[in-house]
Write an enzyme that holds these catalytic residues in place. Structure first.
Site, PDB file in Angstrom:
ATOM      1  N   CYS A 124      29.500  68.048  54.542  1.00 29.96           N
ATOM      2  CA  CYS A 124      30.106  66.825  55.056  1.00 29.96           C
ATOM      3  C   CYS A 124      31.622  66.937  55.135  1.00 29.96           C
ATOM      4  CB  CYS A 124      29.698  65.630  54.198  1.00 29.96           C
ATOM      5  SG  CYS A 124      30.018  65.853  52.446  1.00 29.96           S
ATOM      6  N   GLU A 140      28.901  64.016  63.842  1.00 29.27           N
ATOM      7  CA  GLU A 140      28.731  65.065  62.844  1.00 29.27           C
ATOM      8  C   GLU A 140      27.634  66.023  63.306  1.00 29.27           C
ATOM      9  OE1 GLU A 140      28.846  65.211  58.050  1.00 29.27           O
ATOM     10  OE2 GLU A 140      27.371  63.850  58.914  1.00 29.27           O
TER      11      GLU A 140
END
Length: 472
Positions: A280, A379
């Site tokens: 992340c 993402e």
């Protein structure tokens, strides 16, 4: 390899699952099923929460030195299993063994050691006028963890929760649950009291939602996607339970015109491809001053060329597979869309050669990415780097902040004060200046849709404490 498990860890012992259904665990480098684990149910969660609730009063009342001693024994037991931990994660996640040893096994040990020390110091009490202000444990914590750092993300929740005096029900990801069984073997060896930590494996829609909605779970700590974090927030909000969320990221690596370009690009590519891009915090947007843009692209392509795909147990491998076939397809779709939206392929791409077996995606560098495009905004969670030119510091800050996420980032400059000025303006939870190393004692967490709350260090401990005022 047969690693079939049919049990949970509840109230200090291994207990048979209530349902015979199991979930397969696949080695992403070979695509073979290497294990099965129980598919937990809401009834299993209820048993685990009951055990945690029964153990709470005793653990909360334990002396800080006793809780610290328990965490210290757990640290020793996990240290003795470090090789097994690394090899297990290399099998179930596909992380190259060197990284699995140094990061996947090494980092959680460092984090756990820090909480041994923090647990020994009771939370400071404060006198405010005629009030005594004290800190107390939140209660029963539901910890729901992801697959990309399957031990670190557990320890980052478990260690501060236990240090604070909370008890825990853990649901690891069903994609990488095997290392949790090694953890609970270590918990048994450490002699933590029954019910203080409990394990239920299963899927998010069943076990995760049962934890988030359970009336006796006082706090939910979740790491994963923003979409799932939103769902957990809704479930917890119905009963006004505390929530800590560590969610997605789309971090910007800002390279100013006076930076050491060779180092900034090399380290930036390495960070973007860390754990096959399944991080992340990955610096997936490289923002380069226009005057050095072409040089940076050449350096990025050269760096990407060094990331050899292959068997996680081969010392020459630098990039393992993605965790699943579904994740591989999602990443390929992102690459193809990024190119269709006007990105220019510099290295890799959807047609680059990869091993025949395994969920591999080639390391990919795409230039001329529109800051508003999907590749710059969403993402990807794969080894894909988007490179974007910027005109000056002001433009770099604007592009870096042009994201619904705000988890991490970086700034590179020959003038550290200039870099810090830019870092201060970036709307993100952490910024590394000129390649500064990760600090496991510093607070970790995000702005905007990257989450709520902080993990690690004393700030991570605070998440698991309540504040009470006693008037005298």
């Amino acid at each position: 390899m047969d690693l079939a498990r049919t049990d949970f860890h509840l109230d200090g012992r291994w207990v048979a699952a209530s349902c015979p259904e199991t979930l397969p665990v696949r080695n992403p480098a070979t695509e073979e099923i290497i294990a099965t684990v129980p598919a937990g149910t809401a009834d299993d969660v209820d048993r685990a929460v009951s055990a945690a609730r029964a153990a709470f009063d005793g653990w909360a009342a334990a002396a800080p030195a006793d809780r610290a001693a328990g965490l210290g024994r757990l640290h020793d037991a996990l240290t003795a299993r470090a090789d097994d931990i690394a090899r297990t994660i290399a099998c179930e996640l596909g992380t190259p063994l060197k990284m699995a040893t140094q990061v996947q096994a090494g980092l959680p040990l460092a984090v756990l050691r820090s909480y041994v020390e923090l647990a020994a110091r009771p939370p400071a009490e404060q006198t405010v006028g005629h009030s005594l202000v004290v800190r107390e444990p939140v209660g029963v914590v539901g910890a729901i963890t992801p697959w990309n750092y399957p031990l670190h993300q557990v320890v980052a929740k478990l260690a501060p929760a236990l240090a604070a005096g909370c008890t825990v029900v853990l649901k690891p990801s069903e994609l990488t649950p095997l290392v949790a069984y090694l953890l609970f073997d270590a918990i048994d060896e450490a002699g933590l009291p029954p019910g203080v930590v409990n394990l239920v494996t299963g899927t998010g829609p069943v076990v995760g939602e049962a934890i988030a909605a359970h009336p006796d779970v006082d706090m939910v700590s979740f790491t994963g996607s923003t979409a799932v974090g939103r769902r957990i927030s809704h479930l917890a909000a119905d009963r006004i339970a505390r929530v800590a969320l560590e969610l997605g990221g789309k971090s910007a690596n800002v390279i100013l015109d006076d930076a050491d370009l060779a180092t900034a690009v090399k380290v930036g590519v390495g960070n973007a491809f860390l754990n096959s891009g399944q991080a992340c915090t990955a610096w997936t947007r490289m923002l380069v001053h226009r005057s050095r843009y072409d040089e940076a692209l050449a350096l990025a392509a050269r760096a990407a060329e060094g990331y050899r795909l292959g068997d996680p147990f081969d010392p020459a491998t630098r990039l393992g597979p993605l965790v699943s076939a579904a994740q591989r397809q999602r990443v390929r779709d992102h690459i193809e869309r990024g190119l269709a939206d006007g990105g220019r392929l510099v290295f890799g791409g959807p047609d680059a050669p990869v091993p025949e077996r395994g969920f591999f995606v080639a390391p990919t560098v795409i230039a001329d990415v529109d800051p508003d495009s999907a590749l710059a905004q969403e993402e990807v969670f794969g080894p894909v780097l988007a490179v974007i030119p910027v005109d000056d510091d002001e433009h770099a800050v604007a592009v870096a902040n042009n994201s619904r996420y705000g988890l991490a980032g970086a700034v590179w400059s020959g003038d550290e004060e200039r870099a810090v000025r830019v870092a201060r303006r970036m709307r993100t939870g952490a910024v590394d200046v000129n390649g500064a190393p990760f600090n496991p004692l510093a607070p970790f967490g995000g702005y905007k849709q990257s989450g709520l709350g902080r993990e690690l260090g004393s700030h991570g401990l605070d998440e698991f404490l309540q504040t009470k005022a006693i008037q005298r």
